[in-house]
Design a protein around this motif. Structure first.
Motif, PDB file in Angstrom:
ATOM      1  N   ASP A  11       0.825  -1.205   0.000  1.00  0.00           N
ATOM      2  CA  ASP A  11       0.000   0.000   0.000  1.00  0.00           C
ATOM      3  C   ASP A  11       0.858   1.253   0.000  1.00  0.00           C
ATOM      4  OD1 ASP A  11      -2.350  -1.442   0.004  1.00  0.00           O
ATOM      5  OD2 ASP A  11      -2.415  -1.579   2.194  1.00  0.00           O
ATOM      6  N   ALA A  12       2.009   1.195   0.676  1.00  0.00           N
ATOM      7  CA  ALA A  12       2.887   2.346   0.769  1.00  0.00           C
ATOM      8  C   ALA A  12       4.256   1.894   1.236  1.00  0.00           C
ATOM      9  CB  ALA A  12       2.308   3.383   1.731  1.00  0.00           C
ATOM     10  N   SER A  64       3.019   6.218  -1.724  1.00  0.00           N
ATOM     11  CA  SER A  64       1.871   5.319  -1.737  1.00  0.00           C
ATOM     12  C   SER A  64       1.829   4.540  -3.040  1.00  0.00           C
ATOM     13  CB  SER A  64       0.573   6.127  -1.563  1.00  0.00           C
ATOM     14  OG  SER A  64       0.385   6.989  -2.655  1.00  0.00           O
ATOM     15  N   SER A  65       1.206   3.383  -3.006  1.00  0.00           N
ATOM     16  CA  SER A  65       1.039   2.515  -4.189  1.00  0.00           C
ATOM     17  C   SER A  65       2.326   2.395  -4.997  1.00  0.00           C
ATOM     18  CB  SER A  65      -0.088   3.056  -5.079  1.00  0.00           C
ATOM     19  OG  SER A  65      -1.291   3.180  -4.364  1.00  0.00           O
ATOM     20  N   LYS A  85       2.254   0.683  -8.444  1.00  0.00           N
ATOM     21  CA  LYS A  85       1.391   1.180  -9.520  1.00  0.00           C
ATOM     22  C   LYS A  85       2.216   1.423 -10.784  1.00  0.00           C
ATOM     23  CE  LYS A  85      -1.716   4.296  -8.626  1.00  0.00           C
ATOM     24  NZ  LYS A  85      -2.341   5.601  -8.282  1.00  0.00           N
TER      25      LYS A  85
END
Length: 364
Positions: free
Chosen positions: A4-5, A23-24, A27
């Protein structure tokens, strides 16, 4: 399961260690291509850390416009001129004035920690102004974008850049070159910040017109695309207030994550622009160093370039078109495509003249 982070450690403005939340991190920002694997948010952060020293030489102490995305480069793209919400306490801003006359703060990126925070905010390309935060009205860089039209090879752009180098050198400037991360080339020169934006723009027009005279079949100063043909456009409007170019060492919002890379004049043309990416540039930097390390060691004067503008005024050549978001300027040509221009609708100053309305019956 994707994280998530994560927390990054980076150097802050005073050399201290600062923690930056990412964060992420998994991604995808740039999808995979035949030139390399997908690049995630964490990969981008690692890239920025690897090139932070040379990249900050071009960003620090300048207002910076952030080109940001939501959902990676295939998602929504937008520009942040106002600082994004949540600017870290260690970062700073500077007040800038736009062509409209309005002013507001803009982010300054002086350190690795702030650079990584802007990546956390979805930034993929960094666009610094050609001014320092202590004086946002007098550029300390001359910047020229050589923009090839369809049909031109990169070798043609290199030829034009070398011609521009000669013109700028003769005008008393020391030109430096970098790839754009796309098909063109950027040529910069450091100058003492004496003249304001309009005067620097006129000096750049003087350089551009002189290059056009020497290479009329290769380059053009024609603002309208329909008049350029296959020639390379010498974009003089990059010297206008609130117009910026991608920073040296900045990735671009293009497939494959190409990077705008400083080079020596001897290196230019030896590597294709598509070969220098977020994947490959850290190694390039480790081997070749920063060709722009000494860009600002001995700034030149704009006077020689400005004299080319003054000589063109005596020849009867005047103002050229401004960007469409800029207020209409004195002497500017009509803001209409030449193929759509009706001569009687425009006065000598380039202002639209409304035709007289005939009233029915001829009554006054």
């Amino acid at each position: 399961m994707a994280a998530d982070a994560t927390t990054l450690t980076a150097t802050g403005p005073d050399g201290e260690t600062v923690e930056v939340r990412l964060s992420s991190p998994d991604k995808v920002v740039w999808p995979a291509t035949d030139r390399g694997a997908a690049i995630t948010k964490a990969d981008l952060a690692a890239y920025l850390s690897a090139v932070s020293e040379p990249m900050l030489r071009g960003l620090a102490d300048r207002p910076v416009t952030l080109q940001r995305v939501r959902g990676g480069i295939e998602g929504e793209e937008f520009y942040s001129k106002n600082p994004p919400k949540g600017v870290p306490a260690w970062s700073r801003t500077t007040m800038v004035t736009y062509p409209s006359g309005r002013s507001h703060p803009q982010l300054v990126i002086d350190d690795e920690a702030t650079l990584l925070w802007t990546a956390q905010m979805g930034t993929v390309t960094w666009h610094p102004w050609p001014v320092r935060s202590g004086d946002n009205d007098h550029p300390d860089e001359v910047r020229i974008d050589l923009d090839p039209q369809p049909g031109r090879a990169f070798a043609d752009v290199v030829e034009a850049a070398r011609g521009l180098r000669e013109v700028m050198t003769e005008a008393g400037l020391t030109p430096h070159v970098k790839t754009t991360g796309s098909r063109g080339v950027h040529v910069f020169a450091a100058v003492r910040p004496r003249l304001e934006f309009l005067e620097v723009r006129h000096a750049v027009i003087g350089l551009a017109r002189e290059l056009e005279r020497r290479m009329p079949d290769l380059v053009t100063t024609a603002w309208w695309k329909e008049e350029r043909g296959e020639r390379i456009f010498v974009d003089f409007n990059q010297a206008t207030r609130d117009r910026t170019l991608a920073a040296a060492w900045s990735p671009r919002i293009l497939s494959g994550a190409p990077v705008s890379v400083p080079m020596t004049w001897e290196q230019l043309g030896g590597v294709g622009p598509g070969e220098l990416t977020v994947h490959t540039v850290p190694e390039w930097y480790a081997v070749h160093g920063d060709a722009w390390e000494h860009l600002h060691d001995e700034p030149g004067e704009v006077d020689g370039a400005y004299s080319l503008w003054e000589a063109d005024l005596e020849r009867g050549l005047g103002e050229l078109n401004f960007p469409p978001d800029h207020p209409k300027m004195p002497g500017e040509p009509p803001r209409v495509q030449p193929s759509k221009k009706v001569a009687e609708h425009w006065d000598e100053e380039g202002n639209r003249v409304e035709p007289e309305v005939r009233r029915r019956g001829g009554a006054d």
